[in-house]
Design a protein around this motif. Structure first.
Motif, PDB file in Angstrom:
ATOM      1  N   UNK A  60      41.874  43.133  52.034  1.00 55.36           N
ATOM      2  CA  UNK A  60      41.902  42.628  50.665  1.00 55.36           C
ATOM      3  C   UNK A  60      43.305  42.096  50.471  1.00 55.36           C
ATOM      4  N   UNK A  61      43.434  40.805  50.151  1.00 54.28           N
ATOM      5  CA  UNK A  61      44.774  40.223  50.077  1.00 54.28           C
ATOM      6  C   UNK A  61      44.856  39.092  49.052  1.00 54.28           C
ATOM      7  N   UNK A  65      46.974  31.745  44.535  1.00 53.86           N
ATOM      8  CA  UNK A  65      46.313  32.154  43.298  1.00 53.86           C
ATOM      9  C   UNK A  65      44.879  32.639  43.544  1.00 53.86           C
ATOM     10  N   UNK A  66      44.589  33.002  44.794  1.00 49.87           N
ATOM     11  CA  UNK A  66      43.256  33.551  45.107  1.00 49.87           C
ATOM     12  C   UNK A  66      43.372  35.028  45.484  1.00 49.87           C
ATOM     13  N   UNK A  67      42.297  35.735  45.241  1.00 48.09           N
ATOM     14  CA  UNK A  67      42.164  37.106  45.728  1.00 48.09           C
ATOM     15  C   UNK A  67      41.040  37.077  46.762  1.00 48.09           C
ATOM     16  N   UNK A  68      41.369  37.443  48.000  1.00 50.70           N
ATOM     17  CA  UNK A  68      40.382  37.338  49.077  1.00 50.70           C
ATOM     18  C   UNK A  68      39.968  38.752  49.505  1.00 50.70           C
ATOM     19  N   UNK A  75      32.632  49.326  48.528  1.00 47.58           N
ATOM     20  CA  UNK A  75      32.840  49.296  47.067  1.00 47.58           C
ATOM     21  C   UNK A  75      33.996  50.215  46.658  1.00 47.58           C
ATOM     22  N   UNK A  76      34.095  51.364  47.310  1.00 47.45           N
ATOM     23  CA  UNK A  76      35.168  52.317  46.983  1.00 47.45           C
ATOM     24  C   UNK A  76      36.541  51.654  47.146  1.00 47.45           C
ATOM     25  N   UNK A  77      36.730  50.931  48.236  1.00 46.46           N
ATOM     26  CA  UNK A  77      38.039  50.329  48.498  1.00 46.46           C
ATOM     27  C   UNK A  77      38.321  49.139  47.590  1.00 46.46           C
TER      28      UNK A  77
END
Lengths: 271, 161
Positions: A60-61, A65-68, A75-77
């Motif tokens: 997850x990074x 301006x994007x969240x990938x 789902x927990x993470x």
């Protein structure tokens, strides 16, 4: 469950080639939809190709301006990720509202988006934010990706690798759950961008997740719950089943949409 | 058939199994660990909850082949000895946290994980919220919640699995 072969590829390329080589294969990720389906003998692939641990599907990074979010993230993470909580707190809240604590430990965002269950949560966020679905072959805009019940733009053998979300919107998510199944009876994701508003509805539509464009227009003019007061979705487009009539769901969509608008920056779940 | 190696309750086991074998079937039929129950078999009731690589899992909803190399803790792996209960088990006994007992192994595994994550800060709202995935058909939730809260106050309950 019918007999099948289980395969665990080491990387994305091997996963795709195993799929090519098998007769009637299926990909599996967290398996929390697929395994119950197989146990009910509602599907009978001869090979299961496990994507859950593929390194290309992890992480997850922030990318500008994007969240990938990698498709293999559970789902927990997603719910606990500092990046998600900061950039899109309503998305973190949505992830933390799926199923129960055990399900969230194993179900993945990629699995949910690839399956496109009409009552799943993630499709509302992906469509509501106008995210991009990254696959091993191309990038697909959310507006082109969701194509009806359990139907997506994915081609045979294509793998969702990541979801790329824009971060420039304030978002809210509200869900009314079926108290037995805990799936959404109606859930609404609202994304307020500088120049536009997007509203996506899951759980209620005959055709799966959909954009409620009349609500988008009304909210773009006046962003308040009251702006939705005189609006409702078409009853003919609503699911009508033992859990709720189409009339009930039509009403519920308006109530839940108002609730999302009134609670921007988080996810609100009832009951 | 596919060969799988797991560490179950601290002991390494290797078996050749049918590819479609579920973890719960493996535990019960291959290893004789029948404490992990099959309630609904549809990922809803939580009677089959075990802890796999540090996270709870409804073990009716995972192929054992997909868990090759994993560490699994079942209800049998909690108590330190024949005559001593794990603190969470002891709290369930003290607070009458079980009636028919069918859901109890899943409840206790869920409670152990919950206490490990929240420690003594665990409150009733959190317990009730996190028990969403565990059904008790005797509807004995009140004493289950009481038992979990009591166990969370026991320093020995955290980090013991």
């Amino acid at each position: 469950m019918y007999e099948l072969r289980y395969r665990r590829p080491a990387d994305l390329a091997e996963a795709a080639s195993l799929f090519e080589a098998a007769e009637d294969p299926a990909y599996i990720s967290g398996g929390h939809t697929l395994l119950p389906t197989l146990k009910g003998r509602l599907a009978a692939p001869d090979a299961l190709i496990d994507l859950r641990r593929l390194p290309e599907l992890k992480g997850i990074r922030r990318e500008g301006d994007r969240l990938v979010v990698g498709a293999g993230e559970v789902h927990r993470d997603v719910a606990a990720s500092p990046d998600v909580r900061e950039a899109l707190p309503a998305l973190a809240g949505l992830a933390g509202s799926i199923g129960d604590v055990h399900v969230r430990n194993h179900g993945t965002i990629g699995g949910s988006v690839a399956n496109n269950d009409p009552a799943a949560d993630y499709p509302a966020a992906v469509l509501g934010l106008g995210a991009v679905v990254r696959t091993n072959r191309r990038e697909i805009a959310a507006d082109d990706y969701f194509q009806g019940l359990f139907t997506t733009a994915l081609e045979e053998g294509e793998i969702v690798v990541a979801l790329s979300f824009p971060t420039g919107a304030e978002c809210g998510y509200a869900k009314f759950r079926n108290p037995a199944s805990r799936y959404a009876m109606a859930a609404v994701f609202v994304a307020r961008f500088a120049d536009a508003v997007r509203v996506a509805v899951t759980g209620a539509g005959n055709d799966g997740v959909f954009r409620w464009t009349a609500a988008e227009k009304a909210l773009a003019t006046s962003f308040s719950p009251e702006a939705l007061a005189d609006l409702s979705v078409a009853e003919a487009d609503m699911i009508d089943d033992l859990h709720g009539s189409a009339e009930y769901r039509r009403h519920l969509v308006s109530v839940i949409a108002e609730r999302a608008v009134a609670n921007m920056g988080r996810a609100v779940v009832t009951p | 058939m596919i060969e799988v190696t797991l560490k179950v309750n601290g002991e390494e086991v290797t078996r050749s199994v049918d590819d479609r074998t579920l973890l719960v079937t493996f535990l019960r039929d291959e290893l004789g660990l029948t404490g992990t129950h099959v309630g609904c078999d549809t990922t809803q009731c939580g009677a089959c909850v075990t802890i796999v690589d540090g996270h709870t899992l409804k073990s009716c909803t995972a192929l054992v082949a997909s868990l090759d190399g994993a560490e699994v803790t079942t209800i049998e792996g909690l108590a330190p000895g024949e005559d001593t209960l794990h603190p969470v088990q002891a709290a369930f006994r003290t607070h009458h946290g079980l009636q028919c007992g069918f859901c109890t192994p899943g409840m206790i595994m869920t409670a152990v994980d919950m206490i490990r994550r929240h420690g003594s800060d665990l409150d009733e709202t959190t317990v009730r919220h996190e028990l969403e995935g565990n059904l008790c058909r005797c509807t004995g939730y009140h004493n289950i919640v009481k038992a979990i809260l009591a166990a969370a106050r026991e320093p020995a309950a955290a980090g013991t699995f």
